[in-house]
Design a protein around this motif. Structure first.
Motif, PDB file in Angstrom:
ATOM      1  N   ALA A 273      26.862  54.284  27.642  1.00 24.88           N
ATOM      2  CA  ALA A 273      27.150  53.085  26.125  1.00 24.88           C
ATOM      3  C   ALA A 273      27.478  53.674  24.833  1.00 24.88           C
ATOM      4  CB  ALA A 273      25.217  52.142  25.759  1.00 24.88           C
ATOM      5  N   ARG A 274      27.764  54.504  24.904  1.00 26.71           N
ATOM      6  CA  ARG A 274      28.635  54.904  23.685  1.00 26.71           C
ATOM      7  C   ARG A 274      29.665  55.559  23.960  1.00 26.71           C
ATOM      8  NH1 ARG A 274      23.741  59.636  21.401  1.00 26.71           N
ATOM      9  NH2 ARG A 274      22.027  57.294  20.741  1.00 26.71           N
ATOM     10  N   GLY A 275      30.032  54.957  25.292  1.00 25.95           N
ATOM     11  CA  GLY A 275      32.016  55.695  25.573  1.00 25.95           C
ATOM     12  C   GLY A 275      31.964  56.980  25.957  1.00 25.95           C
ATOM     13  N   ARG A 276      31.054  58.056  25.801  1.00 29.48           N
ATOM     14  CA  ARG A 276      31.338  59.212  26.224  1.00 29.48           C
ATOM     15  C   ARG A 276      30.956  59.152  27.608  1.00 29.48           C
ATOM     16  NH1 ARG A 276      26.764  62.680  22.560  1.00 29.48           N
ATOM     17  NH2 ARG A 276      27.841  63.870  23.821  1.00 29.48           N
ATOM     18  N   TYR A 277      31.896  58.799  28.622  1.00 25.09           N
ATOM     19  CA  TYR A 277      31.773  58.468  30.468  1.00 25.09           C
ATOM     20  C   TYR A 277      31.739  60.059  30.021  1.00 25.09           C
ATOM     21  CZ  TYR A 277      32.917  54.033  29.278  1.00 25.09           C
ATOM     22  OH  TYR A 277      33.232  52.746  28.197  1.00 25.09           O
ATOM     23  N   HIS A 278      32.744  61.237  29.775  1.00 22.72           N
ATOM     24  CA  HIS A 278      32.755  62.244  30.950  1.00 22.72           C
ATOM     25  C   HIS A 278      31.571  63.229  30.619  1.00 22.72           C
ATOM     26  CE1 HIS A 278      34.449  66.237  31.446  1.00 22.72           C
ATOM     27  NE2 HIS A 278      34.375  66.972  30.391  1.00 22.72           N
ATOM     28  N   ASP A 279      30.836  63.620  29.785  1.00 22.93           N
ATOM     29  CA  ASP A 279      29.425  63.500  29.232  1.00 22.93           C
ATOM     30  C   ASP A 279      28.900  63.430  30.513  1.00 22.93           C
ATOM     31  OD1 ASP A 279      29.846  65.470  26.990  1.00 22.93           O
ATOM     32  OD2 ASP A 279      29.202  64.386  25.392  1.00 22.93           O
ATOM     33  N   ALA A 280      28.295  61.814  30.375  1.00 20.08           N
ATOM     34  CA  ALA A 280      27.746  60.907  31.654  1.00 20.08           C
ATOM     35  C   ALA A 280      28.242  61.519  32.967  1.00 20.08           C
ATOM     36  CB  ALA A 280      27.891  59.531  31.070  1.00 20.08           C
TER      37      ALA A 280
ATOM     38  N   VAL B 259      25.193  59.336  42.778  1.00 16.41           N
ATOM     39  CA  VAL B 259      25.853  58.808  43.492  1.00 16.41           C
ATOM     40  C   VAL B 259      26.699  57.430  43.044  1.00 16.41           C
ATOM     41  CG1 VAL B 259      28.538  58.260  45.454  1.00 16.41           C
ATOM     42  CG2 VAL B 259      26.634  60.345  45.782  1.00 16.41           C
ATOM     43  N   ALA B 260      25.209  55.970  42.613  1.00 14.39           N
ATOM     44  CA  ALA B 260      26.178  54.776  42.650  1.00 14.39           C
ATOM     45  C   ALA B 260      26.539  55.602  40.495  1.00 14.39           C
ATOM     46  CB  ALA B 260      24.479  54.514  42.455  1.00 14.39           C
ATOM     47  N   GLY B 261      25.676  56.149  39.983  1.00 17.84           N
ATOM     48  CA  GLY B 261      26.000  55.988  38.288  1.00 17.84           C
ATOM     49  C   GLY B 261      27.564  56.757  38.682  1.00 17.84           C
ATOM     50  N   LEU B 262      28.184  57.931  39.664  1.00 19.73           N
ATOM     51  CA  LEU B 262      29.462  57.913  39.154  1.00 19.73           C
ATOM     52  C   LEU B 262      30.534  56.925  39.402  1.00 19.73           C
ATOM     53  CD1 LEU B 262      29.425  61.098  41.187  1.00 19.73           C
ATOM     54  CD2 LEU B 262      29.782  61.387  38.677  1.00 19.73           C
ATOM     55  N   ASP B 263      29.679  55.658  40.682  1.00 22.98           N
ATOM     56  CA  ASP B 263      30.386  54.561  40.684  1.00 22.98           C
ATOM     57  C   ASP B 263      30.586  54.413  39.526  1.00 22.98           C
ATOM     58  OD1 ASP B 263      31.256  52.680  42.269  1.00 22.98           O
ATOM     59  OD2 ASP B 263      29.078  51.714  42.183  1.00 22.98           O
ATOM     60  N   HIS B 264      30.054  53.923  38.857  1.00 21.27           N
ATOM     61  CA  HIS B 264      29.697  52.693  37.528  1.00 21.27           C
ATOM     62  C   HIS B 264      30.360  53.231  36.658  1.00 21.27           C
ATOM     63  CE1 HIS B 264      27.829  49.767  35.245  1.00 21.27           C
ATOM     64  NE2 HIS B 264      27.531  50.683  34.089  1.00 21.27           N
TER      65      HIS B 264
ATOM     66  N   LEU C  71      33.596  51.375  35.204  1.00 21.05           N
ATOM     67  CA  LEU C  71      33.876  51.216  32.828  1.00 21.05           C
ATOM     68  C   LEU C  71      35.002  51.686  32.924  1.00 21.05           C
ATOM     69  CD1 LEU C  71      30.476  51.891  32.262  1.00 21.05           C
ATOM     70  CD2 LEU C  71      31.639  49.705  32.623  1.00 21.05           C
ATOM     71  N   ARG C  72      35.366  52.579  33.975  1.00 21.43           N
ATOM     72  CA  ARG C  72      37.181  53.429  33.001  1.00 21.43           C
ATOM     73  C   ARG C  72      39.066  52.576  33.692  1.00 21.43           C
ATOM     74  NH1 ARG C  72      35.753  59.682  32.186  1.00 21.43           N
ATOM     75  NH2 ARG C  72      37.675  59.574  30.379  1.00 21.43           N
ATOM     76  N   GLY C  73      37.941  51.703  35.223  1.00 20.32           N
ATOM     77  CA  GLY C  73      38.878  51.382  35.778  1.00 20.32           C
ATOM     78  C   GLY C  73      39.687  52.351  36.464  1.00 20.32           C
ATOM     79  N   ARG C  74      38.968  53.085  37.438  1.00 24.68           N
ATOM     80  CA  ARG C  74      38.768  53.799  38.048  1.00 24.68           C
ATOM     81  C   ARG C  74      38.514  53.815  39.817  1.00 24.68           C
ATOM     82  NH1 ARG C  74      37.921  59.776  35.327  1.00 24.68           N
ATOM     83  NH2 ARG C  74      39.305  59.473  33.437  1.00 24.68           N
ATOM     84  N   TYR C  75      38.860  52.080  39.635  1.00 22.33           N
ATOM     85  CA  TYR C  75      38.973  51.498  41.130  1.00 22.33           C
ATOM     86  C   TYR C  75      38.847  52.613  42.295  1.00 22.33           C
ATOM     87  CZ  TYR C  75      38.185  48.217  37.358  1.00 22.33           C
ATOM     88  OH  TYR C  75      38.095  47.599  36.581  1.00 22.33           O
ATOM     89  N   PRO C  76      39.868  53.015  43.050  1.00 22.20           N
ATOM     90  CA  PRO C  76      39.503  53.834  43.902  1.00 22.20           C
ATOM     91  C   PRO C  76      38.478  54.945  43.995  1.00 22.20           C
ATOM     92  CG  PRO C  76      41.750  53.429  43.283  1.00 22.20           C
ATOM     93  CD  PRO C  76      41.173  53.050  41.587  1.00 22.20           C
TER      94      PRO C  76
END
Length: 90
Positions: free
Chosen positions: A3-10, A34-39, A43-48
């Motif tokens: 939610a805070r945009g800290r995708y790398h940490d998540a 793995v579902a969290g990684l998918d999400h 969110l980051r537009g990394r669809y593949p």
């Protein structure tokens, strides 16, 4: 963190959760991680990468991917058809 945009940490936390779940034989935990990684990838537009993780969740779930009593669903990207797909899991 997402939610805070800290995708790398998540992403790092989900990877650690995946390792822990795998080491202890916790398939439900593996699927959640793995579902969290998918999400995160969606969110980051990394669809593949998101599609790869979604497929990994399906492999972990195996033939048990059916409509569930508690209504949990996985939502992922179908890269061939370029749309979202939803699958119920136990």
């Amino acid at each position: 963190m997402r939610a805070r945009g800290r995708y790398h940490d998540a992403e790092a936390l989900h990877h650690q959760a995946l390792l822990n779940a795998h080491a202890t034989g916790n398939r439900a935990g593996e699927m959640d991680a793995v579902a969290g990684l998918d999400h995160i990838h969606r969110l980051r537009g990394r669809y593949p990468q998101a599609a790869d993780h979604f497929e990994q969740v399906l492999r972990i779930a195996g033939p048990s991917v059916t409509a569930s009593a508690n209504g949990r669903q996985l939502v992922g990207i179908d890269t061939d058809k370029k749309h979202l797909r939803t699958i119920d899991v136990p």
